[in-house]
Structure formats: C-alpha cells, structure tokens
Design an enzyme around this catalytic site. Structure first.
Site, PDB file in Angstrom:
ATOM      1  N   CYS A  36      -4.898  -7.306  -8.115  1.00 17.51           N
ATOM      2  CA  CYS A  36      -4.943  -6.366  -8.961  1.00 17.51           C
ATOM      3  C   CYS A  36      -5.323  -6.413 -10.450  1.00 17.51           C
ATOM      4  O   CYS A  36      -6.150  -5.781 -11.121  1.00 17.51           O
ATOM      5  CB  CYS A  36      -3.621  -5.366  -9.090  1.00 17.51           C
ATOM      6  SG  CYS A  36      -3.323  -4.758  -7.387  1.00 17.51           S
TER       7      CYS A  36
HETATM    8  P1  NAD Z   1      -3.973  -2.713   1.035  1.00 17.04           P
HETATM    9  O1  NAD Z   1      -5.668  -2.882   0.863  1.00 17.04           O
HETATM   10  O2  NAD Z   1      -3.331  -4.083   1.281  1.00 17.04           O
HETATM   11  O3  NAD Z   1      -3.749  -1.757   1.902  1.00 17.04           O
HETATM   12  C1  NAD Z   1      -4.230  -0.599   2.057  1.00 17.04           C
HETATM   13  C2  NAD Z   1      -4.263   0.071   3.603  1.00 17.04           C
HETATM   14  O4  NAD Z   1      -4.627   1.556   3.456  1.00 17.04           O
HETATM   15  C3  NAD Z   1      -5.246  -0.464   4.414  1.00 17.04           C
HETATM   16  O5  NAD Z   1      -4.203  -0.955   5.596  1.00 17.04           O
HETATM   17  C4  NAD Z   1      -6.104   0.585   4.959  1.00 17.04           C
HETATM   18  O6  NAD Z   1      -6.456   0.293   6.369  1.00 17.04           O
HETATM   19  C5  NAD Z   1      -5.237   1.707   4.791  1.00 17.04           C
HETATM   20  N1  NAD Z   1      -6.074   3.038   4.605  1.00 17.04           N
HETATM   21  C6  NAD Z   1      -7.227   3.325   3.876  1.00 17.04           C
HETATM   22  N2  NAD Z   1      -7.758   4.601   4.147  1.00 17.04           N
HETATM   23  C7  NAD Z   1      -6.591   5.180   4.652  1.00 17.04           C
HETATM   24  C8  NAD Z   1      -6.204   6.653   5.067  1.00 17.04           C
HETATM   25  N3  NAD Z   1      -7.111   7.376   4.949  1.00 17.04           N
HETATM   26  N4  NAD Z   1      -5.149   7.007   5.476  1.00 17.04           N
HETATM   27  C9  NAD Z   1      -4.240   5.780   6.135  1.00 17.04           C
HETATM   28  N5  NAD Z   1      -4.498   4.390   5.702  1.00 17.04           N
HETATM   29  C10 NAD Z   1      -5.494   4.285   5.041  1.00 17.04           C
HETATM   30  O7  NAD Z   1      -3.758  -2.274  -0.532  1.00 17.04           O
HETATM   31  P2  NAD Z   1      -2.486  -2.399  -1.249  1.00 17.04           P
HETATM   32  O8  NAD Z   1      -2.502  -3.914  -2.011  1.00 17.04           O
HETATM   33  O9  NAD Z   1      -1.113  -2.123  -0.692  1.00 17.04           O
HETATM   34  O10 NAD Z   1      -2.531  -1.556  -2.676  1.00 17.04           O
HETATM   35  C11 NAD Z   1      -2.572  -0.348  -2.334  1.00 17.04           C
HETATM   36  C12 NAD Z   1      -2.367   0.309  -3.855  1.00 17.04           C
HETATM   37  O11 NAD Z   1      -1.633  -0.083  -4.697  1.00 17.04           O
HETATM   38  C13 NAD Z   1      -3.931   0.029  -4.754  1.00 17.04           C
HETATM   39  O12 NAD Z   1      -4.282   1.145  -5.396  1.00 17.04           O
HETATM   40  C14 NAD Z   1      -3.384  -1.066  -5.360  1.00 17.04           C
HETATM   41  O13 NAD Z   1      -4.212  -1.388  -6.689  1.00 17.04           O
HETATM   42  C15 NAD Z   1      -1.933  -0.729  -5.837  1.00 17.04           C
HETATM   43  N6  NAD Z   1      -0.975  -1.672  -6.164  1.00 17.04           N
HETATM   44  C16 NAD Z   1      -0.915  -2.723  -5.402  1.00 17.04           C
HETATM   45  C17 NAD Z   1       0.047  -3.960  -5.557  1.00 17.04           C
HETATM   46  C18 NAD Z   1       0.080  -5.072  -4.794  1.00 17.04           C
HETATM   47  O14 NAD Z   1       0.777  -5.963  -4.835  1.00 17.04           O
HETATM   48  N7  NAD Z   1      -0.836  -5.381  -3.966  1.00 17.04           N
HETATM   49  C19 NAD Z   1       0.943  -3.627  -6.459  1.00 17.04           C
HETATM   50  C20 NAD Z   1       1.056  -2.534  -7.298  1.00 17.04           C
HETATM   51  C21 NAD Z   1      -0.042  -1.570  -6.983  1.00 17.04           C
HETATM   52  C1  UGA Z   2       0.830  -7.885 -10.895  1.00 19.12           C
HETATM   53  C2  UGA Z   2       1.805  -7.411 -11.710  1.00 19.12           C
HETATM   54  O1  UGA Z   2       2.783  -8.574 -12.211  1.00 19.12           O
HETATM   55  C3  UGA Z   2       2.510  -6.461 -10.939  1.00 19.12           C
HETATM   56  O2  UGA Z   2       3.290  -5.854 -11.706  1.00 19.12           O
HETATM   57  C4  UGA Z   2       1.775  -5.260 -10.379  1.00 19.12           C
HETATM   58  O3  UGA Z   2       2.261  -4.424  -9.707  1.00 19.12           O
HETATM   59  C5  UGA Z   2       0.700  -6.140  -9.647  1.00 19.12           C
HETATM   60  O4  UGA Z   2      -0.108  -6.954 -10.280  1.00 19.12           O
HETATM   61  C6  UGA Z   2      -0.342  -4.964  -9.023  1.00 19.12           C
HETATM   62  O5  UGA Z   2      -0.868  -4.126  -9.870  1.00 19.12           O
HETATM   63  O6  UGA Z   2      -0.965  -5.320  -8.084  1.00 19.12           O
HETATM   64  P1  UGA Z   2       0.629  -9.840  -8.911  1.00 19.12           P
HETATM   65  O7  UGA Z   2      -0.685  -9.694  -8.869  1.00 19.12           O
HETATM   66  O8  UGA Z   2       1.512  -9.911  -7.500  1.00 19.12           O
HETATM   67  O9  UGA Z   2       1.319  -8.819  -9.798  1.00 19.12           O
HETATM   68  O10 UGA Z   2       1.008 -11.266  -9.434  1.00 19.12           O
HETATM   69  P2  UGA Z   2       1.706 -11.905 -10.976  1.00 19.12           P
HETATM   70  O11 UGA Z   2       2.889 -12.592 -10.596  1.00 19.12           O
HETATM   71  O12 UGA Z   2       1.699 -10.664 -11.892  1.00 19.12           O
HETATM   72  O13 UGA Z   2       0.617 -12.842 -10.957  1.00 19.12           O
HETATM   73  C7  UGA Z   2      -0.843 -12.547 -11.379  1.00 19.12           C
HETATM   74  C8  UGA Z   2      -1.649 -13.666 -11.669  1.00 19.12           C
HETATM   75  O14 UGA Z   2      -1.378 -14.181 -13.021  1.00 19.12           O
HETATM   76  C9  UGA Z   2      -1.502 -15.277 -10.634  1.00 19.12           C
HETATM   77  O15 UGA Z   2      -2.646 -15.789 -10.645  1.00 19.12           O
HETATM   78  C10 UGA Z   2      -0.657 -15.907 -11.685  1.00 19.12           C
HETATM   79  O16 UGA Z   2      -0.753 -17.221 -11.262  1.00 19.12           O
HETATM   80  C11 UGA Z   2      -1.212 -15.580 -12.989  1.00 19.12           C
HETATM   81  N1  UGA Z   2       0.012 -15.793 -14.133  1.00 19.12           N
HETATM   82  C12 UGA Z   2       1.065 -15.132 -13.976  1.00 19.12           C
HETATM   83  C13 UGA Z   2      -0.433 -16.781 -15.121  1.00 19.12           C
HETATM   84  O17 UGA Z   2      -1.503 -17.599 -15.064  1.00 19.12           O
HETATM   85  N2  UGA Z   2       0.404 -17.152 -16.030  1.00 19.12           N
HETATM   86  C14 UGA Z   2       1.730 -16.348 -16.059  1.00 19.12           C
HETATM   87  O18 UGA Z   2       2.468 -16.527 -17.142  1.00 19.12           O
HETATM   88  C15 UGA Z   2       1.833 -15.459 -15.383  1.00 19.12           C
END
Ligand code: NAD
Ligand code: UGA
Length: 469
Positions: free
Chosen positions: A293
């Site tokens: 992300c």
């Molecule tokens: P992901 O890629 O792991 O999973 C998405 C899933 O959606 C896949 O399994 C895919 O096959 C499925 N999909 C696609 N089209 C679909 C449809 N029409 N109906 C049902 N399923 C469908 O994604 P993720 O990491 O869970 O992230 C999802 C969203 O949340 C993204 O926008 C991401 O930026 C956000 N987000 C992710 C994190 C994280 O830590 N991964 C944290 C906060 C926000």
């Molecule tokens: C991050 C945010 O922390 C979440 O709040 C958010 O929901 C998520 O992105 C998202 O939108 O997907 P994540 O990517 O799981 O979560 O991991 P973090 O723990 O935030 O670390 C991100 C990266 O920053 C890692 O590569 C980590 O090594 C690096 N990092 C983190 C640093 O280099 N220094 C720090 O002090 C903290």
C-alpha cells in the site's frame, strides 16, 4: 439491534478475509466472496492462503467449528441473501501510478445486479482504498445504473477506509485507533455505526473473549468520526502518505547522521519522538518502506493531484527518498568492501517487513537488483517469503536461496540485513564469523553495534556516524 445483519465481503484478499473472520468471530453470519476459485476453496477448508499470525486458528474456528464464515464465487446470489456488503477488492496501480478501479467497478456492477432483484434496504460499505470521488462518482453511479434503485432510499452507502497493518491485522481490526465513516447520507452512517457498535460492544455472550485475554485489553467501541464520502477517501490517502513521509524523513536524516561521527539516528529519533507532537512511531530508519500500500497509494494520490493540476512536491520526494534508500544499502556495502563484482552477498530477509510472506514492493527487490547490476552473487534467506520471492520476476531465479541462516552467511563477503525477523535479531557476533569477511550492513538497526564491533565484526548501521578510530 435485534438480529445481527448478514454480511457479504466482496473480495477475499487480505482485508476482506481478515475482516470477515473477525465479524464471524463476533457472531455475525459472514460470506467472503471472490472470483478466485482457489481462494474460495481454501477458505471453505478453513485454510489461510497467505501467512498472517493468528489467522489460521481463527479460520479453523469460524469456518469449520462455528460455521459463521463461508466463502463463495456466487457473488450476486450471495449479496442478495445478505443485508450488508463490504467492498474489499484490490485497487492496484496502473503503469503511470494511478489507481486502477476495474475491480471496484466490477464489484459495484455485481452489487447493482443483486440489488435489482432485492426488495429490502441494503447497506454498501467501501473498504477498498479508492481515489477521492470514486464512491459517489463510480460506485454509486454503477449500482444505481445496474439496479435502477436510488442511493439513500433503496440502499445505503458508506466509505469506511481500512487501516490494518499486515502481520498485526487481527489486533488492528479488534482495536483500531478510530473508525472513519464517510456517509452518503445520515441514515447510512447511522446504520454502519450501529453495526460497528454491535461488533465491538454487542452481546458479550456471543463473543469470543479470548482476544481480550490474549491482548490483555478490553474491546470497546473505538472513537468514530462521521465525514463525507470524499473526506473519508482522502483520510486514507493522507494517512498512508503521512506515515510514508515520516519514514522517508527519518531516512533522510539517517543519511545526514551517517556523515557526523558519533551520531546515531536512533538516538536522534528517540529525542524527537519524545515530543508528543511528533511521537516515536514510524521513526525507524532503514532500508525503506515497501508493501502492498504505501508505494501504491502515495503514487496514486500524486497522479490524482497531477490530473487536477497540482504537483505534490513532498509526496514526490517521499518516493524518491525511499528509492534512494535501497541504493544506499548497496552503497554502504561498497564503501566497506569496495567493488561488488564477483562478491558473495548474503541477504537476510526478503519480505517487505517481518511477520508476513508478502513480497509486494519489498525493498529487498530493489536492493537485489542493484547488487545484480553490480555483478555480485546473491544468496538470500527468509523464514517465510522464499516461495513468494521466487515468483518475483526481477529476482526469482537470478539469486540463490539458502535454507538456513548459517548456509546464507557461510563464505559471504558481506551481509545485508534487510528485514528484521525475530530470528535475525537473535543472532550473535559469533554467527557472522563463518562469513569470508565478517562485514555486516545492518539495514534495520537491530544489533548492538558496540558489541558487534568489539567482537570483530565490521559493522555498518544505517544512520550511524561511527567515530574515527
Ligand atoms: P488483495 O489483492 O489481497 O485481494 C483482493 C481480492 O479481490 C482478490 O482475491 C481478488 O480475486 C478479489 N476480487 C477482484 N474482483 C472481485 C470481484 N468483482 N468480486 C469479488 N472479489 C473480487 O487485496 P487486499 O490487500 O485485501 O486490499 C484490498 C483493498 O484494501 C485495496 O484497496 C487496498 O489498497 C486496501 N487496503 C489493504 C491493506 C492491506 O494491508 N493489504 C490495508 C488497508 C487497505
Ligand atoms: C500500512 C499502514 O501502516 C496501515 O495503516 C495501512 O492500512 C496499510 O499500510 C495499507 O493501507 O495497506 P503495512 O503496509 O502492512 O501497513 O505495513 P507497515 O507496518 O506500515 O510498514 C510499511 C513499511 O514501512 C514496511 O516496509 C516497514 O519496514 C516500513 N517501516 C515502517 C519503516 O521503514 N520504518 C518505520 O518506522 C515503520
């Protein structure tokens, strides 16, 4: 709430699956939907298809024992059978960095097709990270077009961004700092607020209390902020951009500290972290940020702003500084042992952070690329991410993977510590002595450098300005 609403999660990825599992654990009947049959099959077997601490036993309980969570590819049919749908599909980057909304559009279309057949009110909640204006301009429009129903009358619409971290997703879902509710209208926001109230403070008898024992913390309704749809969308981008910028800021300062003998960035970070206006979180200097992300979202909001006629300078620098940080790891090795051609370089850690096998935008990829460009021979070890790393085209078959830390270090000219896994933190100076020349670039500052230097390890730490002997 008399009867708990049934909830579908469109998208069984990281966010969809973890959230569905926690809702299920708190008594809700949940269905995780996906277009990917293997993922659906895996969930129905009670198996997590990615590594996340605590998720495997949780799935086993909610899927196989309590039968509160199931998964399905029958997307429209299952949405129709529930009261609320959370959109959790992926929002990947396009080539130019902008946010690709194709899965979100498809998901909205499927929700619209279900709502076309539904009499009762349905609440749609967007959790995916989407550029400002998408919930109203794309999701609402698509659902209305497909269903011939009206937002605010026949269905409710909210945007509730997700803030969980990989590796800590269960804790983050149970104890979020706050909940942001972007609402299309007041009743939609009120309805979602009630659902969260039920999740956190509903009928305690229904709940699995083990989490409070595990985390020694009572589960309570978090602070909630009700905003417009667009404000909620912006909060998510501002949040990730700020955290990424904080990391690039400390890395920038680390590069300055390296040039001042006797100055350690960790001490500087500690000093500024005590100022409550700054706080100590996300001030760990190192190899830079990666993950699914931060890189994607910062680039997406930059592209969005550019399309609106504004070029965001700080955010562009955040990305540039991060890119430089991977290169800096390689420069530090070169400064210590000279040219890297033909040198054996041991990499400890491949995943973008510890506690996950996720390789998306991992700093290790850029670092290994630079090393390969310099014609170094790379051998890497990671406790969880080797299988995923092998799938990354830039590094996949171009490096050797060790099966133990010992094998990785043996005979190496230099070691780069890239991901701070616990097993690496436990290493002693003695463990590095089996290298050809015990030279260590500590890219996550996990070791006591006094100890390592005293015991004959040629130690270099990111952000550490060592005094001349
Ligand atoms: P992901 O890629 O792991 O999973 C998405 C899933 O959606 C896949 O399994 C895919 O096959 C499925 N999909 C696609 N089209 C679909 C449809 N029409 N109906 C049902 N399923 C469908 O994604 P993720 O990491 O869970 O992230 C999802 C969203 O949340 C993204 O926008 C991401 O930026 C956000 N987000 C992710 C994190 C994280 O830590 N991964 C944290 C906060 C926000
Ligand atoms: C991050 C945010 O922390 C979440 O709040 C958010 O929901 C998520 O992105 C998202 O939108 O997907 P994540 O990517 O799981 O979560 O991991 P973090 O723990 O935030 O670390 C991100 C990266 O920053 C890692 O590569 C980590 O090594 C690096 N990092 C983190 C640093 O280099 N220094 C720090 O002090 C903290």
């Amino acid at each position: 709430m008399n009867k708990l609403p049934r909830i579908t999660f469109a998208g069984t990825g990281f966010v969809g699956l973890v959230t569905a599992a926690i809702f299920a654990d708190r008594g809700f009947e949940t269905i995780a939907l996906d277009v990917n049959k293997e993922r659906v099959h895996s969930v129905n077997q009670g198996r997590a298809f990615f590594f996340e601490p605590g998720l495997q036993p949780l799935l086993k309980r909610v899927v196989l024992e309590d039968k509160k969570l199931s998964a399905s590819i029958k997307i429209v049919e299952k949405i129709l059978a529930t009261d609320i749908t959370f959109i959790c599909v992926g929002t990947p980057s396009r080539k130019d960095g902008s946010c690709d909304l194709k899965y979100v559009k498809q998901s909205a279309k499927q929700i619209g097709q279900a709502l076309a057949q539904k009499e009762d009110y349905h609440l749609v909640v967007v959790k995916s990270t989407i550029i400002p204006g998408t919930t109203r301009g794309v999701i609402k429009e698509t659902i209305e077009l497909e269903s011939r129903k009206t937002a605010g009358e026949d269905f409710g619409l909210c945007m509730a961004p997700e803030f969980l971290r990989e590796g800590k997703s269960i804790f983050d879902t149970l104890y979020p700092d706050r909940i942001i509710i972007g609402q299309f209208d007041e009743p939609s926001g009120t309805k979602l607020n009630e659902v969260f109230n039920e999740l956190y403070e509903g009928d305690k008898d229904q709940f699995n209390s083990q989490w409070e024992e595990i985390y020694h913390k009572e589960i309570v309704m978090p602070t909630t902020l009700r905003l417009s749809l667009e404000e909620a969308e912006c909060v998510k981008y501002a949040n990730n951009s700020f955290l990424a910028t904080k990391i690039s800021f400390i890395n920038e300062f680390a590069n300055i500290c390296e040039r001042i003998p006797g100055v350690d960035i960790n001490k500087v970070a500690q000093g500024i972290g005590l100022d409550h206006r700054i706080n100590s979180q996300f001030l760990r200097a190192g190899a830079g940020f990666g993950g699914s992300c931060f890189p994607k979202d910062v680039r997406a909001i930059i592209q969005f702003a550019k399309n609106k006629g504004y070029s965001p300078k700080i955010l562009q620098s955040t990305i540039a500084t991060n890119k430089h940080q991977a290169k800096r790891m390689v420069e530090l090795a070169e400064e210590k042992i000279g040219g890297l051609e033909g040198k054996r370089v041991a990499i400890l850690g491949l995943s973008f952070k510890p506690g996950t096998n996720d390789m998306r935008h991992a700093p290790s990829i850029k670092i290994i690329n630079y090393l390969l460009e310099k014609k170094a021979t790379v051998i890497a070890f990671d406790p969880q991410a080797v299988a995923e790393a092998k799938k990354v085209k830039e590094i996949g078959e171009n490096i050797t993977y060790a099966t133990t830390i010992k094998e990785c270090l043996k005979g190496a000219d230099v070691c780069l510590l890239v991901t701070e896994w616990q097993e690496f933190k436990e290493l002693q100076p003695e463990d590095f002595k089996q290298m050809k020349t015990p030279t260590l670039i500590d890219g996550r500052r996990v070791y006591d450098y006094h100890d390592f230097l005293a015991q004959g390890i040629d130690y270099v730490g990111v952000g550490l300005g060592l005094k001349e002997e």
